[in-house]
Write a protein that holds these residues in place. Structure first.
Motif, mmCIF file in Angstrom:
data_model
loop_
_atom_site.group_PDB
_atom_site.id
_atom_site.type_symbol
_atom_site.label_atom_id
_atom_site.label_comp_id
_atom_site.label_asym_id
_atom_site.label_seq_id
_atom_site.Cartn_x
_atom_site.Cartn_y
_atom_site.Cartn_z
ATOM 1 N N UNK A 75 0.830 -1.209 0.000
ATOM 2 C CA UNK A 75 0.000 0.000 0.000
ATOM 3 C C UNK A 75 0.866 1.262 0.000
ATOM 4 N N UNK A 76 1.878 1.270 0.840
ATOM 5 C CA UNK A 76 2.724 2.457 0.951
ATOM 6 C C UNK A 76 3.507 2.705 -0.330
ATOM 7 N N UNK A 77 4.034 1.630 -0.932
ATOM 8 C CA UNK A 77 4.792 1.794 -2.182
ATOM 9 C C UNK A 77 3.897 2.326 -3.295
ATOM 10 N N UNK A 78 2.676 1.814 -3.366
ATOM 11 C CA UNK A 78 1.754 2.278 -4.403
ATOM 12 C C UNK A 78 1.380 3.741 -4.190
ATOM 13 N N UNK A 79 1.156 4.133 -2.932
ATOM 14 C CA UNK A 79 0.779 5.517 -2.647
ATOM 15 C C UNK A 79 1.922 6.474 -2.958
ATOM 16 N N UNK A 80 3.144 6.072 -2.636
ATOM 17 C CA UNK A 80 4.296 6.925 -2.916
ATOM 18 C C UNK A 80 4.533 7.061 -4.417
ATOM 19 N N UNK A 81 4.300 5.983 -5.162
ATOM 20 C CA UNK A 81 4.548 5.994 -6.606
ATOM 21 C C UNK A 81 3.589 6.913 -7.345
ATOM 22 N N UNK A 82 2.457 7.255 -6.721
ATOM 23 C CA UNK A 82 1.489 8.135 -7.386
ATOM 24 C C UNK A 82 2.006 9.554 -7.558
ATOM 25 N N UNK A 83 2.938 9.965 -6.687
ATOM 26 C CA UNK A 83 3.435 11.338 -6.727
ATOM 27 C C UNK A 83 4.763 11.383 -7.461
ATOM 28 N N UNK A 84 4.801 12.142 -8.542
ATOM 29 C CA UNK A 84 6.043 12.245 -9.309
ATOM 30 C C UNK A 84 7.147 12.914 -8.488
ATOM 31 N N UNK A 85 6.783 13.818 -7.604
ATOM 32 C CA UNK A 85 7.777 14.524 -6.794
ATOM 33 C C UNK A 85 7.909 13.980 -5.391
ATOM 34 N N UNK A 86 7.692 12.668 -5.209
ATOM 35 C CA UNK A 86 7.722 12.083 -3.865
ATOM 36 C C UNK A 86 9.062 12.325 -3.167
ATOM 37 N N UNK A 87 10.159 12.138 -3.872
ATOM 38 C CA UNK A 87 11.461 12.318 -3.225
ATOM 39 C C UNK A 87 11.694 13.789 -2.876
#
Length: 483
Positions: free
Chosen positions: A45-57
């Motif tokens: 769940x966390x990996x999928x949610x983070x991948x949604x945002x292009x600017x996550x890093x």
């Protein structure tokens, strides 16, 4: 204003070393099955949610920068927070350690004439042992989050920051509720909706009659004196609004300077904790308002070792933690041992670096926590505020070693390392010990493996075998081959 208190931490509770505390968990196949499935689902769940945002890093970097800047100017932000809370009609109390915090809260509950409080989930109140302190004063603290209630009714210890009852499956919780909640009834199933409904029925009367509520805080916004609590059930919101007196206990590291900074954390926390785009309930409370909400608001700001951690240039990174639990869900050690081996408050990788700083490394249990890691680095990769947990672990291991050097009688491990240093400091001593050690090692081997070493070295072979040394060492081979 009374200045923020000093560095006194709580007296460490008697706990076994991590390795000893983890043995029962390693032998519990049901517990390991629950942990494995729970952490695997959370990781996805966390990996999928983070991948949604292009600017996550970039968002993570912003969280890191805000955290570091806040800690470097923490005294000014705390003074601003106190002024804002006071102007909004609240009262700020400073607590140097766990004992003082419990004394303050107990006094406030007694002054309100209450013998029962409703309590929202809070690692900070667990840190100070508030429930036990209130019980000694004749006050019953009622947990109101489903998982925390299951832990309390089962006379258990939490195993996860986000999901305290992660070590129990739904069938176990159903049986626990049947046994301890008369309103649940014998026909209760393990359907999540039914379990939640049973808890609502159980808690409804307690909420309505409560005169005092105790909460923690996810964040404290300094510019407005606002308490921010993030949750998924709505119970904390009831704690913030229904009782006449609201008492919030928060570490001094929970301060966020402005609402613009909060924008960053409100995006980071839900994606890293539950894999959601946003938290279902974001409750904010600022002081008191006539005719709306509690008539008295008390904020207890807790040090309890945090200023000691703040003084450590490497270790202070742990104070950036926003309690998302992402590090636990990727940790191979936590997945196999669960949270209870880390102590009663902060489990997983963050507990391995935060607890030794808050409590010190004088006790064997606290000194063992920095070693409860493979240093694989997965925790640093997922941390939403970029805490380099492996770097802090190595730093704390050095702190543990240095603390042992000052002991009048060195521990066996230090004596062994000093002996090795003496042996390896001279080529002749090293070559002689190598030849003799090789012979003894071959005598101890069976089928090409050494399954048990004698004495203190036996700790190494409790969980692993060693390959038997070859008949000819590399040094001997090199000498023979050399022209």
């Amino acid at each position: 204003m009374r200045p923020p208190p000093g560095t006194n931490g709580p007296v460490p509770l008697p706990m076994p070393k991590f390795a000893a505390a983890a043995r029962s968990a390693l032998a519990d196949t049901g517990l390991r099955r629950n942990l494995r499935s729970g952490t695997a689902a959370a990781r996805e769940r966390e990996a999928a949610a983070a991948a949604e945002l292009a600017g996550w890093d970039d968002l993570r970097e912003a969280g890191r920068a805000i955290g570091d800047a806040t800690l470097l100017d923490l005294d000014a932000h705390l003074e601003q927070l106190e002024r804002a809370v006071t102007e909004a009609g609240g009262i700020v109390h400073w607590a140097a350690d766990a004992a003082e915090a419990c004394e303050i809260v107990t006094g406030l509950v007694r002054a309100a004439g209450a013998d029962e409080v409703v309590k929202a989930s809070s690692a900070t109140t667990r840190e100070i042992g508030l429930t036990d302190a209130l019980a000694r004063a004749g006050v019953t603290a009622r947990e109101t989050a489903l998982a925390d209630l299951a832990v309390q009714l089962g006379d258990d210890e939490p195993s996860h920051l986000l999901s305290p009852a992660l070590h129990r499956d739904r069938a176990e919780i159903r049986e626990l509720f049947r046994r301890t909640m008369p309103s649940a009834g014998p026909d209760l199933t393990d359907d999540p909706a039914e379990l939640a409904a049973a808890v609502r029925t159980h808690l409804r009367e307690r909420f309505l009659r409560a005169r005092v509520a105790v909460t923690g805080a996810n964040f404290l916004v300094a510019e407005t004196g606002t308490l921010v609590v993030l949750e998924s059930e709505g119970n904390a919101r009831l704690c913030l609004t229904l009782p006449d007196t609201l008492i919030s206990v928060a570490g001094i590291d929970k301060v966020v300077p402005t609402w613009a900074d909060m924008e960053v954390f409100l995006q980071l926390l839900p994606r890293s904790s539950s894999g959601d785009r946003m938290t279902p309930y974001v409750a904010t409370s600022t002081g008191v308002t006539a005719g709306d909400g509690p008539r008295a608001f008390h904020l207890v700001l807790l040090d309890n070792g945090r200023t000691r951690a703040l003084a450590d240039e490497v270790g202070r990174a742990a104070l950036r933690c926003i309690r998302c639990s992402a590090c636990m869900n990727v940790c191979p050690v936590y997945e196999r041992t669960g949270g209870r081996a880390y102590g009663p408050v902060y489990p997983g990788p963050i507990g391995a670096i935060l607890t030794p700083q808050l409590r010190g490394v004088d006790s064997a249990a606290d000194a063992s926590l920095p070693y409860a890691s493979t240093l694989c680095g997965a925790c640093a990769d997922v941390c939403p505020v970029k805490i380099d947990i492996p770097d802090v672990l190595v730093h704390l291991r050095g702190t543990v070693v240095e603390s042992r050097r000052r002991r009048p009688v060195p521990p066996p491990e230090l004596m062994l390392m000093r002996g090795l240093a003496w042996t390896m400091g001279d080529p002749r001593r090293y070559e002689t010990s190598l030849r003799r050690g090789t012979r003894w090692a071959r005598l101890l081997s069976r089928g090409g493996r050494i399954r048990r070493l004698p004495g203190l070295l036996g700790k190494w072979t409790e969980a692993r075998d060693l390959p038997a040394p070859p008949a000819e060492s590399f040094r001997a081979w090199w000498t023979r081959r050399r022209p």
